[in-house]
Design a protein around this motif. Structure first.
Motif, mmCIF file in Angstrom:
data_model
loop_
_atom_site.group_PDB
_atom_site.id
_atom_site.type_symbol
_atom_site.label_atom_id
_atom_site.label_comp_id
_atom_site.label_asym_id
_atom_site.label_seq_id
_atom_site.Cartn_x
_atom_site.Cartn_y
_atom_site.Cartn_z
ATOM 1 N N GLY A 265 37.485 43.976 30.296
ATOM 2 C CA GLY A 265 38.207 44.576 31.389
ATOM 3 C C GLY A 265 39.500 45.074 30.613
ATOM 4 O O GLY A 265 39.741 46.550 30.852
ATOM 5 N N CYS B 273 43.686 40.235 33.275
ATOM 6 C CA CYS B 273 43.152 40.798 34.308
ATOM 7 C C CYS B 273 42.338 39.980 35.330
ATOM 8 O O CYS B 273 41.580 40.447 36.274
ATOM 9 N N LEU C 129 39.288 38.828 34.957
ATOM 10 C CA LEU C 129 37.830 39.190 34.894
ATOM 11 C C LEU C 129 37.052 38.077 34.306
ATOM 12 O O LEU C 129 37.357 37.553 33.204
ATOM 13 N N HIS D 200 39.010 50.429 44.118
ATOM 14 C CA HIS D 200 39.152 50.092 42.464
ATOM 15 C C HIS D 200 38.209 48.669 42.078
ATOM 16 O O HIS D 200 37.763 48.570 41.152
ATOM 17 N N ASN E 47 35.323 48.676 39.134
ATOM 18 C CA ASN E 47 35.477 47.519 38.041
ATOM 19 C C ASN E 47 33.768 46.861 38.035
ATOM 20 O O ASN E 47 33.255 46.573 37.170
ATOM 21 N N GLU F 227 31.113 46.549 35.160
ATOM 22 C CA GLU F 227 30.778 45.038 34.794
ATOM 23 C C GLU F 227 29.156 45.001 35.117
ATOM 24 O O GLU F 227 28.871 43.870 34.796
#
Length: 1241
Positions: free
Chosen positions: A25, A44, A46, A1004, A1008, A1012
């Motif tokens: 990330g 972050c 993640l 947002h 993401n 991913e």
């Protein structure tokens, strides 16, 4: 903790000090502890896992050992190197793994064996992670570009009957599935071929439904059929054809259940159309509750037409319609039961905490009591959510002989599998011959979402209304505080407050769109088109209340919002109880009598005491009861002598006075002053008189205070009502539109209301009148209005939900009015079921032209709440009932009530409450000016307080003066619906800013998730330069009932792009002089395995770059110039680029991007140009458990989820849709299936 190797391999992940990787990330370098395979980035947050090459090296090197115990010392064994938890103070022990004797040397923190010390191995060099390989893996997980949605439909295995009068399509996913071979021979075939009353696809439905009805489920009941054709395809006539076919088999009884009694006339028309004029149709609601085949009723055969409401009705004597029908059919009945518009039976399995609907239970009971009945479920929206399929027990998708024990297990698997799993269900049902789903082509139909900005006047009205509701809430809280027994936060008052709050602003939003609707309608009429306006609520309740209150002649149309507010405040403003009137002179004697009663309700202290109300003694009471009920000696005693309470001397009873209040006996002479004259029987002693006056005085003060409070509250309520009456709120939208478009003479109204307001002929005032005339009954008024519209006598029609089921308003070739329809949705329905029903009113078979749709929204963020509900349903509606979630008109841009929506809401709330930082900048704020952010947070917090989302608020003092603090309860934290509802009640400015912030955070999160590979995109297309089928497909499972099978297809794909093709692409782009100078070939800044990776970047839209790689061709994900320059550098030498490109193109044909030593070996497909792809097609549900079990064991996260793909061969254009099976899973799946097959055999 794993055992570190004596000599760790270079780059291995099993060293004593872990390994280093770059976060997928935020790109930070992280150190991952020994043995950890999954971790969360501390920066972050993640969640991610180690790359496969590190994962496998760890799995290979690991020796099972105990976990770390923080209360002990961790030391490596001198012999086997296992990390051991050693208790403090222990000097000697045996290693639990290799059993060798060890001693502890704490000074050097080593374990000793035979006086030899073994230091821990040195840490391995930091792991080099191939960032490009991670990037490519994520791109591949994201799936390919979604292809076209619909394909033209013709029955694939039948050629009886004429083509359908209009173009019919099927979703491309369903079209990839073939139905079973037709084996049923129609008795009515000759009649249908000569009369041509049914099209080839309607006849196909007859064949497959009749064929399915010859089968039985494992539980013994007859199998059912699901007719899922879209609105307007001709389901009614298909049903009539099915009844006619069964009539020829001697099955002379049938039950047709639909949503409205008006549709009985359509049923009669459809039966006549197919030639079944001899079959009678009996309306159940017109029949008595006695036996249908009795002499008095006399129905021996024919079609009983019932509504779902009738199905759950019962007589006063308790006889139910359901019981009446079962008795008429008999338990061995094997004729038709047709659940038309069967979505009415939904919510049989409600959300947590809800109750199943009576309709759903009745539909289920009817099927259970007639197990041999031939059931047909018929609806365009029958399964908008898998939860709503609970009543479809005859499909055999769960229960005995399936992968799912019961419906809840089936539901759980589908919800876990996501959109892709829903799409498989529809395909599965078609493959087994129990489902057809075609829809009218939307070719020619135009969809447009029209955003209607609020006019300045309406903006001001909205702002004032929002402020008023916030003040009203505070007022109600204050008023509730006086009612000590009430709990205002939990009371009915607040449920009503928020329900009316939502309804009020919904009315205002509708009213704001009225000018736009009128303008669109007038424009359409000028263009020689006609108009259909769709809404959900008519405002009839408000109108009828106003007419009852003010009379039938009014000055102007009723304002729905105003009447709603007035009624809410009138009925629900908390008033203290009105006190009883103050006692006068006449009541003193009554008070004394009460004091004298056996159960007095007045205490001697002069205060009201809670007690049973005094009742005069009954005439029927006998002496025994009186004595036993009395607490003192009976004053009615017949004793001749009594004692004086003052002098205590005994005297004849007749010479003593008795106090009517306290009951004591005294001599007249003993009193001060003595009593000489004759007295009445109501005489009371001095002390009693005194106490009564005290009480009356105290009660007078108390009641005066109660009356003051009551009158003050009444005055407050009156003032609030006066304020509401002064509001300039909009009129009822329905009446307003009809009036502005020429009144009832020009507008057909097809709604459920009984009366309407009509402007007087002189233009002054309005009058309330019934919708029907002397010539037309109320029951037939909608049919009459529809006919006026279809004949062209009226060119505007307004339909509500009541007119949404079964009514045809299309430009029918048989109708006089064949003008193009412009369908305007003033108000989106509460659910997608209803939206589809309403869209289908104007888009149906045999139409001269397709409609234009105009979906209207205001620019208020909160109004999108309604779009959000519809979009959520439409997304899964397209998925389940049509096998492709993109099949419905696309409103997905407005779908916020999803798992990502819930996460976005939590992040926004935490940001506004300053519990966490916001992931994006709030609207109209800049990072350079923090004061703008601070100002937004304060306004946002105040707004959330005003609509009751932030509770227990405290306003700060001192330096925190004016700042709010409070809490948001957990249930509100994830409730997107409540947020969007409450948002409606805020002034437009802060409403839109909060909504923009919410959407920005959601975008947002979605971005993401897309990066991913965590975004559930449903069915994805697998694209490549060449796709060929390798070998013959393998049948791995066969369904015993339908003969349909599960087939494993293996494809070989070449995804690469040659140097010649790439350089041609670039040179074509460079001819455009306005093209970006950044276009060109790039190489990675870092080397992996001695070589760099190359790519071609070409600018697309919005400054993003399309990426082409030698091994995988064009990539789905585009890259920003910042990201591109961060990871790659432009190659100025074309020769160098050519060499690197060709090298990577060749190498990628044999190996993945992890190199020749990749631990997944041939199973790894990351960046491999030529790869093998395995797809399971055909039936998937029967082997669901086997596949899920095999996938759950996969190391790579992306391989664990069910992925539905569409793949088309480049040689013969053969299309397969099915479940993608990772190469590593193929073996275990085939082994398990072989075992399952053996057991079945």
């Amino acid at each position: 903790m794993g055992q570190p190797p004596t000599k760790p391999p270079p780059g291995g992940g099993g060293g004593g000090f872990g390994c280093q990787v770059r976060c997928a990330g935020c790109r930070m370098i992280l150190t991952v502890g020994v043995g950890l395979t999954e971790f969360v980035c501390p920066t972050c947050h993640l969640p991610q896992m180690l790359p496969p090459e590190l994962l496998l090296s760890i799995q290979k090197q690991q020796v099972p050992a105990h976990g770390i115990d923080p209360s002990k010392i961790q030391l490596p064994c001198a012999n086997c190197k296992a990390i051991l938890n050693v208790p403090h103070g222990l000097s000697r022990f045996s290693c639990p793994q290799c059993k060798i004797e060890l001693s502890v040397d704490l000074s050097s923190r080593l374990l000793n064996h035979n006086n030899q010390f073994y230091p821990p191995p040195p840490p391995p060099p930091p792991e080099e992670v191939n960032e490009v390989a991670i990037e490519v893996e994520r791109e591949e997980d994201g799936g390919g570009v979604v292809g076209e949605t619909f394909t033209d439909y013709r029955p694939p295995k039948l050629s009886i009957g004429p083509p359908h009068p209009d173009p019919i399509v099927e979703t491309s996913c369903l079209s990839a599935v073939q139905p079973p071979e037709p084996t049923y021979h129609l008795r009515t075939k000759d009649h249908l071929e000569t009369s041509k009353v049914l099209s080839c696809l309607q006849i196909e439905t007859l064949v497959y439904a009749s064929q399915r009805h010859l089968q039985h489920l494992e539980n013994g009941s007859r199998a059912g059929f699901f007719l899922g054709d879209g609105a307007g395809v001709g389901k009614g006539r298909t049903i009539a054809g099915l009844i006619w076919e069964n009539w020829h088999h001697g099955k002379r009884k049938a039950l047709w259940i639909s949503v409205g009694s008006d549709l009985k006339f359509d049923a009669r028309r459809d039966l006549d159309d197919v030639g079944a004029t001899c079959i009678e149709v009996h309306a159940l609601n017109k029949l008595p509750y006695s036996k249908l085949d009795s002499k008095s009723v006399g129905i021996k055969e024919g079609v009983v037409f019932s509504t779902y409401s009738s199905l759950i009705a019962s007589s006063e004597k308790g006889r139910s319609r359901l019981q009446q029908l079962v008795q008429w059919f008999g338990s061995d009945y094997d004729g038709l039961i047709l659940f038309d518009e069967c979505h009415k039976a939904k919510n049989l399995v409600p959300e947590a905490g809800g109750q199943p609907t009576r309709t759903g239970e009745a539909v289920l009971e009817l099927q259970a009591r007639l197990p041999e009945a031939r059931v047909v479920y018929c609806s365009a929206t029958g399964a908008s959510e898998p939860r709503n399929m609970g009543y479809m027990v005859r499909l055999g998708l769960w229960g005995a002989g399936t992968s799912f024990e019961d419906f809840r297990a089936f539901l759980g698997a589908l919800e876990k599998g996501g959109v892709g799993a829903l799409e498989l269900v529809a395909m599965d049902m078609k493959a087994r011959g129990m489902y057809v789903c075609r829809t009218l082509s939307y070719k020619g139909a135009e969809f447009e979402v029209v955003e209607v900005p609020l006019e300045a006047k309406m903006t001001e009205v909205y702002k004032k209304a929002a402020e008023f509701w916030a003040e009203l809430r505070v007022e109600l809280l204050s008023a509730s505080a006086f009612l000590a027994d009430e709990k205002p936060n939990n009371s009915q008052l607040w449920r009503l407050y928020w329900a009316n709050h939502q309804r009020f602003f919904r009315y205002v939003c509708m009213s704001a769109k009225v000018p736009a609707v009128v303008s669109l309608a007038k424009q359409a009429l000028m263009e020689n088109k006609c108009v259909v306006i769709g809404l959900q609520s008519t405002g009839e309740a408000r109108t009828e209340e106003a007419v009852t209150k003010y009379g039938i002649d009014l000055d102007d149309f009723i304002s729905g919002p105003r009447e709603l507010l007035l009624k809410f405040v009138e009925d629900n403003y908390p008033l203290p109880e009105k006190p009883e009137s103050l006692p006068g002179e006449d009541s003193v004697k009554e008070l004394q009598r009460k004091r004298h009663s056996a159960e007095p309700d007045v205490s001697f202290k002069g205060r009201v005491r809670k007690a049973a109300k005094w009742k005069p003694a009954s005439d029927d009471e006998n002496d025994e009861e009186s004595e036993s009920d009395s607490g003192h000696e009976s004053v009615e005693s017949d004793d001749e002598f009594q004692i004086c309470n003052i002098c205590n001397s005994e005297t004849e009873r007749k010479k003593l006075l008795q106090c009517s209040c306290c009951g004591q006996l005294v001599h007249p002479a003993c009193l001060v002053p003595p009593v000489t004259e004759e007295i009445s029987s109501s005489w009371s002693c001095h002390s009693c008189k005194e106490k009564t006056e005290e009480y009356l005085q105290a009660r007078h003060i108390y009641l005066a205070e109660l009356l003051r409070r009551y009158e003050a509250a009444l005055d407050r309520k009156s003032k609030i009502l006066d304020i509401i009456r002064t509001f300039d709120l909009p009129n009822n939208p329905l009446d307003d539109i009809i009036d502005q478009l020429g009144g009832p003479d020009n507008v057909s109204e097809i709604t459920g209301r009984r009366g309407m307001l009509v402007r007087a002929s002189n233009g002054k005032g309005v009058t309330y009148q019934a919708r029907n005339t002397k010539d037309v009954t109320m029951e037939m008024v909608n049919m009459h209005e529809k006919q006026l519209f279809m004949d062209g006598k009226k060119l505007v029609a307004i339909i509500s939900e009541a007119g949404s089921a079964g009514v045809s308003l299309q430009a029918d070739r048989r109708a006089l009015n064949q003008k193009r329809r412009v369908h305007v949705t003033l108000e989106l329905p509460w659910s997608a079921d209803r939206a589809i029903q309403q869209f289908g009113r104007t888009h149906r078979s045999n139409q001269a032209s397709a409609p234009e749709y105009r979906l209207l929204f205001t620019n208020l963020g909160g109004e999108r709440r309604f779009a959000s509900i519809v979009a959520k349903r439409l997304e899964s509606l397209g998925a389940l009932t049509q096998g492709d979630r993109r099949a419905g008109p696309s409103l997905s841009a407005y779908n916020y009530d999803s798992s990502f929506g819930k996460k976005a809401l939590v992040m926004m709330y935490k940001g506004i409450m300053e519990q966490d930082s916001l992931p994006v900048l709030p609207p109209n704020c800049t990072s350079e000016n923090p004061a703008t952010i601070r100002d937004f947070l304060e306004k946002g917090k105040a707004a959330l307080v005003s609509v009751g989302i932030v509770r227990d608020t405290v306003v700060g003092n001192g330096k925190d003066s004016g700042k709010f603090s409070g809490r948001i309860v957990d249930s509100d934290m994830h409730d997107v619906g409540r947020f969007l509802n409450r948002l409606l009640g805020l002034p437009p400015d802060i409403q839109n800013r909060l909504f923009e912030l919410f959407v920005s955070i959601l975008d947002h999160l979605l971005q993401n998730a897309r990066l991913e590979g965590q975004l559930d995109t449903g069915i994805v297309d697998m694209k490549a330069n060449t796709i060929e089928l390798e070998g013959a497909p393998k049948t791995v499972h066969t369904d015993r009932m339908s003969g349909a099978s599960t087939v494993l297809y293996t494809f070989v794909m070449d995804r690469g792009i040659t140097w010649e093709a790439a350089s041609t692409l670039l040179s074509e782009k460079q001819k455009d002089v306005s093209g970006s100078s950044a276009n060109g070939f790039y190489e990675s800044k870092r080397e992996w395995l001695g070589r760099r990776h190359y790519l071609l970047a070409i600018e697309g839209f919005y400054g993003m770059f399309k990426i082409f790689r030698p091994a995988v061709g064009e990539v789905v994900r585009e890259m920003s110039i910042t990201e591109l320059k961060d990871k790659y550098r432009k190659t100025m030498s074309l020769e160098k680029a050519q060499g690197g490109w060709k090298d990577e193109y060749e190498v990628s044909s044999k190996q993945c991007m992890h190199g020749p030593k990749c631990k997944l070996g041939s199973f790894c497909t990351v960046g491999r140009r030529i790869q093998q792809v395995n797809v399971l097609g055909g039936l998937i549900l029967p082997i669901w458990g086997t596949i899920e079990k095999a996938l759950s064991k996969q190391a790579r996260q992306s391989h664990r989820r069910l992925r539905v793909v569409r793949i088309e061969t480049t040689t013969d254009n053969r299309r397969i849709v099915g479940l993608l099976v990772p190469n590593a899973v193929v073996g275990p799946v085939l082994q398990d299936l072989a075992w399952v097959q053996d057991i079945d055999d």
